[in-house]
Design an enzyme around this catalytic site. Structure first.
Site, PDB file in Angstrom:
ATOM      1  N   THR A   1       0.874  -1.182   0.000  1.00  0.00           N
ATOM      2  CA  THR A   1       0.000   0.000   0.000  1.00  0.00           C
ATOM      3  C   THR A   1       0.905   1.223   0.000  1.00  0.00           C
ATOM      4  OG1 THR A   1      -1.802  -1.129   1.166  1.00  0.00           O
ATOM      5  CG2 THR A   1      -1.764   1.244   1.431  1.00  0.00           C
TER       6      THR A   1
ATOM      7  N   ASP B   1      -8.891  -9.076   1.049  1.00  0.00           N
ATOM      8  CA  ASP B   1      -9.222  -8.366   2.293  1.00  0.00           C
ATOM      9  C   ASP B   1     -10.620  -8.728   2.797  1.00  0.00           C
ATOM     10  OD1 ASP B   1      -6.871  -7.131   2.899  1.00  0.00           O
ATOM     11  OD2 ASP B   1      -7.405  -5.159   2.133  1.00  0.00           O
TER      12      ASP B   1
ATOM     13  N   SER C   1     -10.862  -2.712   5.250  1.00  0.00           N
ATOM     14  CA  SER C   1      -9.509  -2.158   5.152  1.00  0.00           C
ATOM     15  C   SER C   1      -9.039  -1.668   6.515  1.00  0.00           C
ATOM     16  CB  SER C   1      -9.555  -0.976   4.172  1.00  0.00           C
ATOM     17  OG  SER C   1      -8.364  -0.251   4.189  1.00  0.00           O
TER      18      SER C   1
HETATM   19  N1  GLY Z   1      -5.107  -3.719   1.671  1.00  0.00           N
HETATM   20  C1  GLY Z   1      -4.755  -3.039   2.815  1.00  0.00           C
HETATM   21  C2  GLY Z   1      -5.883  -2.318   3.455  1.00  0.00           C
HETATM   22  O1  GLY Z   1      -6.828  -2.003   2.757  1.00  0.00           O
HETATM   23  O2  GLY Z   1      -5.907  -2.048   4.631  1.00  0.00           O
END
Ligand code: GLY
Length: 572
Positions: A384, A426, A455
């Protein structure tokens, strides 16, 4: 009161020399190569991002007369090119925008959405066992991308410069290329086995059948073409036309679920940001489908009245209380958090001072055993990216963007240069199943058509007397929300100078696994012993966060790009 106030030069000096109260306990700062690019001071604007080219793209927008949103849009597209391992137009994210005219920030949700044909059992075989890696690699891991829609919406509403100017640095970077830097090199090495499965991906990141390496020139011609199309046609350049057709064709080629309608129906949502208060400062952060804001506020609430500033960030008492608050937050996350358009999330209860008081009363002198904290956890990865932008009149933009794991699904949509995300991972693939991180999935986060996966991303703005004070965020999966909380505490409660607040060793407790994970080199030995006596297992392993923070101090803007990473802060 922060100690360093008088002159900017004394500020720099003390900041890097760590002007910390004598009585406090602080572990050494994380090992780092201190570079001047990581810290900057300015009077007009400030940027902190994980990419040097991307920070430079933002700076260019200010120089051309653009505002903080123009800079944020330029950084978003540029970082998509510069960090193809972390983010990109094949992914999604969240953005908080605060202008002086707004009472509270706008919270844009451009998270990926599950395809219309997705369903809760899509990662299970006929015996309801999880099919290994199906949610992680390849087309089934891909959610409908939202990044282009989100960034274009922000730019359309607030930007001053034309889109083609804002996108020019990204297009140039993609077509002229840049040298592979150590963080990209590490990601390429780690993921080469997945990347080589797909000829469209191999074409970009391999040379003569070998994955590219440190110092090689990475040119992304197809991506430049795609970006040019978006610059000319806006939203339609991605969600309709040849780019959309190629995404759908790639999906069909691999038997995936994404179709024309998924792209056409993609929508950005303006969320009400999560609002909390810590000792008179107002915290705004991202709302569900991110768990970030809820739990940053919950953890801060829990320890607000403990006066931890007297002890310092790494005193056993501080670590014990903060870890216990984190533990509870992660138990609640698993139980309650999900996309609030689909499931009821009791936000008001979770961020209430009353609930925090109850949590605090349940914490005694020892670590809580895993069974005594009710609930399970979730899943996520540690890539990220995040950037923060601010200007002297009080416009602030913070955005965390992602394709989830390193290089997302590993799959590039044929001929577009777009690395498709693996955000579907996720979601909870099955209730009660452990994930890659030993965490457990909850029913509120099961897959459903058009739902957004949970997330932890926590772009955050802190206000003091209604004026922006601190803007920050970071990558790193579940650690995002605890790293953001730690830096807020370091700055507001422990009164560390911003550089030290960011560079200080951080720790994380996510209930499952039942341990405190701490950045290298870990806690001082005496602190470690005391925590072990309280029943904690300590795991010294970097959290992977890379905080990008800006503060307004004494009429200056002060930016820090985490010295653990290769980002850059720049201000004027
Ligand atoms: N994929 C990492 C988040 O959305 O927290």
């Amino acid at each position: 009161m922060h100690k360093l106030k008088i002159m900017i030069f004394s500020f720099i000096f003390f900041s890097n020399c760590s002007g910390i109260k004598q009585a406090t306990i602080l572990a050494p700062l994380a090992p780092t190569e201190i570079k001047s690019e990581h810290e900057s001071f300015g009077e007009k604007f400030m940027i902190a991002s994980q990419g040097r080219n991307s920070t430079t793209a933002g700076k260019k927008m200010f120089k051309l007369g653009g505002n903080a949103v123009d800079a944020a849009a330029a950084i978003s597209f540029s970082i998509s090119v510069e960090r193809p391992q972390s983010t990109g137009i094949g992914g999604g994210g969240f953005m908080l925008i605060k202008t002086p005219a707004m009472d509270e920030p706008l919270a844009l949700d451009f998270r990926e959405k599950a395809p219309l044909k997705a369903h809760a059992k899509m990662y299970l075989d006929k015996n309801e066992n999880i099919i290994k890696n199906k949610s992680l690699n390849g087309i089934f891991s891909v959610g409908t991308p939202g990044l282009v829609a989100g960034v274009l919406q922000a730019h359309k509403k607030f930007g001053k410069l034309p889109l083609h100017i804002v996108m020019e640095p990204a297009i140039t970077l993609a077509s002229k290329g840049f040298k592979i830097y150590p963080e990209l090199d590490r990601a390429l090495k780690a993921k080469q086995k997945v990347l080589e499965l797909f000829p469209s991906t191999k074409k970009i990141f391999f040379r003569n059948n070998k994955v590219m390496k440190l110092g090689d020139l990475l040119i992304q011609k197809d991506l430049a073409k795609t970006l040019e199309t978006i610059a000319k046609k806006g939203l339609d350049g991605f969600y309709k036309g040849w780019v959309a057709k190629k995404i759908v064709k790639t999906s069909k080629k691999y038997g995936g679920l994404i179709r024309k309608n998924d792209l056409l129906k993609y929508n950005v949502v303006n969320r009400k940001p999560i609002k909390g208060e810590y000792k008179g400062k107002v915290i705004y952060s991202m709302a569900p489908p991110s768990s970030g804001g809820v739990h940053v506020v919950q953890i801060l609430n829990t320890i607000e009245n403990d006066g931890l500033g007297k002890y310092g960030p790494h005193h056993p008492k501080t670590v014990h209380l903060v870890s216990s608050a984190m533990q509870q937050a992660f138990a609640d996350r698993a139980r309650y958090l999900g996309d609030s358009d689909f499931v009821r999330v009791p936000i008001g209860n979770l961020i209430s001072k009353k609930y925090a008081k109850k949590i605090r009363e349940s914490i005694n002198d020892k670590s809580k055993k895993i069974k005594s904290v009710k609930a399970g956890v979730f899943k996520e990865h540690d890539e990220t990216t995040h950037f923060s932008v601010a200007d002297s009149v009080g416009n602030v933009v913070v955005s965390t963007q992602t394709i989830n794991g390193w290089f997302g699904s590993g799959l590039v949509a044929d001929g577009t240069g777009i690395v498709l995300n693996n955000e579907m991972d996720d979601f909870a693939t099955k209730v009660g199943a452990s994930n890659l991180f030993g965490a457990i999935g909850g029913s509120n986060n099961l897959v459903a058509p058009m739902k957004r996966p949970l997330s932890s991303m926590s772009p955050t703005i802190v206000l003091k007397d209604n004026q922006p004070l601190l803007a920050l965020g970071t990558p790193s999966g579940t650690r995002i929300l605890t790293c953001v909380t730690s830096v807020i505490l370091n700055y507001l409660e422990h009164e560390l100078p911003l550089y030290d607040a960011v560079a200080a060793v951080r720790y994380h407790h996510q209930w499952s696994p039942d341990e405190i994970r701490v950045d290298k080199p870990g806690f001082p030995i005496s602190v470690k012993k005391e925590l072990e006596n309280k029943g904690y297992k300590i795991n010294v392993k970097n959290l992977g966060c890379s905080i990008q923070a800006i503060v307004y101090e004494n009429g200056f803007l002060h930016g820090v790009s985490d010295p653990r990473g290769q980002g850059m802060s720049y201000g004027e």
